[in-house]
Design an enzyme around this catalytic site. Structure first.
Site, PDB file in Angstrom:
ATOM      1  N   LYS A   1       0.860  -1.176   0.000  1.00 23.58           N
ATOM      2  CA  LYS A   1       0.000   0.000   0.000  1.00 23.58           C
ATOM      3  C   LYS A   1       0.896   1.224   0.000  1.00 23.58           C
ATOM      4  O   LYS A   1       1.787   1.336   0.853  1.00 23.58           O
ATOM      5  CB  LYS A   1      -0.906   0.053   1.218  1.00 23.58           C
ATOM      6  CG  LYS A   1      -1.782   1.308   1.197  1.00 23.58           C
ATOM      7  CD  LYS A   1      -2.728   1.355   2.326  1.00 23.58           C
ATOM      8  CE  LYS A   1      -2.008   1.623   3.617  1.00 23.58           C
ATOM      9  NZ  LYS A   1      -2.948   1.846   4.716  1.00 23.58           N
TER      10      LYS A   1
HETATM   11  C1  5RP Z   1      -3.626   4.659   8.735  1.00 29.34           C
HETATM   12  C2  5RP Z   1      -3.545   3.758   7.572  1.00 29.34           C
HETATM   13  C3  5RP Z   1      -4.724   3.670   6.696  1.00 29.34           C
HETATM   14  O1  5RP Z   1      -5.066   2.302   6.530  1.00 29.34           O
HETATM   15  C4  5RP Z   1      -4.360   4.198   5.314  1.00 29.34           C
HETATM   16  O2  5RP Z   1      -3.731   5.444   5.424  1.00 29.34           O
HETATM   17  C5  5RP Z   1      -5.609   4.278   4.446  1.00 29.34           C
HETATM   18  O3  5RP Z   1      -6.470   5.189   5.023  1.00 29.34           O
HETATM   19  P1  5RP Z   1      -6.646   6.652   4.370  1.00 29.34           P
HETATM   20  O4  5RP Z   1      -7.275   6.455   3.010  1.00 29.34           O
HETATM   21  O5  5RP Z   1      -7.546   7.362   5.358  1.00 29.34           O
HETATM   22  O6  5RP Z   1      -5.279   7.247   4.288  1.00 29.34           O
HETATM   23  O7  5RP Z   1      -2.555   3.088   7.313  1.00 29.34           O
HETATM   24  O8  5RP Z   1      -2.366   4.775   9.265  1.00 29.34           O
END
Ligand code: 5RP
Length: 259
Positions: free
Chosen positions: A173
């Site tokens: 991610k």
């Molecule tokens: C928080 C995270 C979230 O899972 C990730 O950032 C996705 O959420 P958003 O779209 O709100 O950023 O890792 O630390």
């Protein structure tokens, strides 16, 4: 790839499209009751039918989500700091693999701080988690590029994403950026994008669309869904882009109609 590992990944990234809409509500592990997650069950349950998977903590899962759900769980297993700490996101293992197995999760998610002061120990605990998870056929999702003072450009994001994959992550991610192709083309595992801080709905849809067009396997989106004016309309609009190849205009029209 062992059957179990492949099955868990296929539950998350749908084989017919090669894509996934991960709904991320794990923010509480370092942000507490952040806006939109004050009553997590009331936020999550109406949106679950439109999510391919749900990313959250073990506490959120046990205290807010009924065990009758059939959505694949991506369990947040790193932690150890909060937004109050100047060393935010100096994370370690916050959930052991045994409890992840007990919770019947489809994957575990771990943040790595590439380029931060404590990169070494977050990377080494990340690989410890991978070793434990792989032993039971559970994929690890690397959460990259989190933290402040980062330049989230293609050079940094491609480094962090490739490094995560080389260390053993099965899914990465990261964030969308200019020249995102460079990130996708140099990462050997599926890449999903986080939504990041709340932005106008049409911009968030455009970001998701551009990422998908560039070859991302989907989104792991939280705040841009649960902080939208209409979260239920937004998750469906994001889904229309991720899974049904809607254009930005079509998705925003869907959002506006549903809202
Ligand atoms: C928080 C995270 C979230 O899972 C990730 O950032 C996705 O959420 P958003 O779209 O709100 O950023 O890792 O630390």
């Amino acid at each position: 790839m062992d059957w179990g590992m492949a099955n868990r990944i296929n539950r998350i990234i749908k084989p017919d499209t090669g894509r996934t809409l991960m709904f991320a509500v794990d923010h509480g592990y370092f942000m507490g009751p952040t806006t939109g997650l004050e009553k997590l069950d009331e936020t999550v349950m109406p949106l679950l039918p439109y999510a391919d998977s749900l990313m959250l903590t073990r506490g959120a899962l046990r205290y807010y989500v009924p065990s009758s759900v059939d959505v694949p769980i991506i369990l947040r297993v790193s932690g150890g700091t909060s937004i109050l700490n100047k060393h935010m996101l100096h994370e370690g293992i916050a959930v052991g693999i045994e409890d992840a197995i007990r919770l019947n999760v489809a994957a575990v998610a771990f943040s790595i701080m590439v380029g931060a002061d404590y990169e070494r120990d977050t990377l080494l605990t990340f690989t410890k988690m991978i070793d434990d998870a792989e032993r039971y056929g559970i994929p690890t999702l690397a959460v990259t590029a989190v933290g402040k003072n980062l330049v989230r450009d293609a050079k940094y994001l491609s480094l962090a994403s490739r490094l995560a994959a080389e260390l053993g992550a099965r899914i990465v991610k990261t964030y969308f950026c200019d020249d995102f192709e460079r990130v996708i083309q140099t990462c050997p595992v599926p890449v999903v994008i986080a939504g990041g801080k709340k932005i106008p709905e049409k911009e968030a849809l455009s970001m998701a669309y551009q990422a998908i067009q560039t070859g991302a396997a989907g989104v792991d989106m939280g705040r841009n869904i649960f902080q939208a004016e209409s979260p239920k309309a937004m998750v469906q609009a994001v889904r229309s882009i991720v899974q049904d190849d809607f254009t930005v205009d079509q998705a925003f029209e869907l959002y506006s109609d549903l809202k």
